[in-house]
Design a protein around this motif. Structure first.
Motif, short mmCIF file in Angstrom:
data_model
loop_
_atom_site.label_atom_id
_atom_site.label_comp_id
_atom_site.label_asym_id
_atom_site.label_seq_id
_atom_site.Cartn_x
_atom_site.Cartn_y
_atom_site.Cartn_z
N ALA A 1 -14.79 1.42 -1.81
CA ALA A 1 -13.57 1.80 -2.53
C ALA A 1 -13.81 1.60 -4.02
N GLU B 1 0.84 -1.20 0.00
CA GLU B 1 0.00 0.00 0.00
C GLU B 1 0.87 1.25 0.00
N TYR C 1 -12.57 1.47 5.69
CA TYR C 1 -13.30 2.06 4.56
C TYR C 1 -14.64 1.37 4.38
N PRO D 1 -9.59 5.48 -1.36
CA PRO D 1 -9.03 4.14 -1.50
C PRO D 1 -9.29 3.54 -2.87
N HIS E 1 -5.24 6.42 -1.98
CA HIS E 1 -4.64 5.41 -1.11
C HIS E 1 -4.70 4.10 -1.89
#
Length: 309
Positions: free
Chosen positions: A99, A24, A96, A30, A57
């Motif tokens: 995404a 990551e 999250y 995301p 991200h």
């Protein structure tokens, strides 16, 4: 593992009863990149820096059965419920609700399945190579066997379990070196199972897809895991057909579908029947789109995402 192209350091993340090796980088919205077969998170090496620079991200898992992620022994541990469950748990791990999910090849199959089984966890879909496959009236392997024969690799993996895996394991460097090619001239199909023939072939066709140093990442990974865990994904196709029976087959999510003009997988002529908000872009590429045409792939993804904001 030392990566010849800059790539994030991995972390082992516990999810859904297994551990995933996750790479990551960045911060912001995301976006989860899902590799295909027989690939690795490293297949997204060209896209990660640009996505990070654009304010995302970026989360790139080696999915179960790949790299240093867990490799369960039960075939059923690789069905669509487990594979999509891993991604849902990955979102939960990072906090999250949803995404953007990007998938190539089998990764695209998992992203389609995720949007069917967990539609609220997906806000945008970007899939490469593999279009949405309508469920149909018969289980998928049964249909493929009827129309494509017993040597078609999906069918072969299911009807002759372990046979292809052993050939791939015995010829890992040669198989992957022969497989990861570009600019191949069309040739007459040979009798037998195409991937087994490829693993045995002493002469690769076309041009190398990547430098030897990058190819070594894939060879090292599959030398460690063997091919059975990843091939087990194929052995769940009919089970997946049953798992998806109750899902709404129409996906309303904003979707980008990328095809290669020289990919053996044809575009879907009925994509927008089931994915009404799909945009289709075709690139001058073979099957390994994001590695063969990295700049064009990244540009298409970023431009489309900018239109969704």
């Amino acid at each position: 593992m030392t990566y010849p192209t800059e790539f994030p350091e991995p972390t082992l993340v516990p999810v859904n009863g297994v551990e995933l090796e996750v790479f990551e980088a960045g911060a912001g919205h995301p976006i989860v990149l899902c590799h295909g077969w027989p690939e690795h998170a490293y297949s997204w090496r060209h896209q990660v820096p640009a996505l990070v620079a654009a304010g995302y991200h970026v989360i790139v898992p080696n999915q179960r059965g790949y790299g240093n992620s867990s490799c369960p022994t039960e075939v059923t541990d690789y069905d669509i419920e487990h594979l999509t469950g891993d991604l849902v748990a990955l979102l939960d791990h990072y906090g999250y609700e949803d995404a953007t999910f990007v998938g190539h090849d089998w990764g695209a199959m998992v992203v389609w399945g995720l949007a069917l089984l967990h539609p609220h966890r997906v806000n945008n879909i970007i899939n490469l190579s593999l279009p949405y496959i309508e469920r149909g009236e018969k289980p998928w392997i049964e249909s493929m066997e009827q129309f494509l024969g017993g040597d078609y690799y999906f069918v072969h993996f299911n009807r002759q379990p372990g046979v292809a895996d052993a050939v791939f394991d015995a010829n890992t460097p040669q198989f992957l070196r022969n497989l990861f090619r570009k600019n191949e001239h069309p040739s007459t199909p040979q009798p037998g199972m195409a991937f087994i023939n490829l693993a045995h072939s002493p002469t690769p066709l076309g041009d190398p897809l990547m430098p030897e140093a990058d190819l070594a990442v894939f060879i090292s990974a599959f030398t460690t895991t063997g091919f059975t865990p990843s091939v087990n994904w194929y052995r769940n196709l009919d089970r997946n057909w049953h798992h998806l029976a109750a899902a709404n087959p129409v996906l309303p999510h904003p979707t980008l579908m990328l095809h290669g003009t020289r990919d053996a997988i044809p575009p879907s002529e009925t994509l927008t029947d089931s994915v009404p908000n799909a945009t289709v872009i075709t690139l001058d590429s073979g099957h390994w789109i994001q590695q063969e045409q990295p700049a064009q792939t990244t540009q298409a993804i970023l431009e489309w995402l900018a239109q969704q904001d």
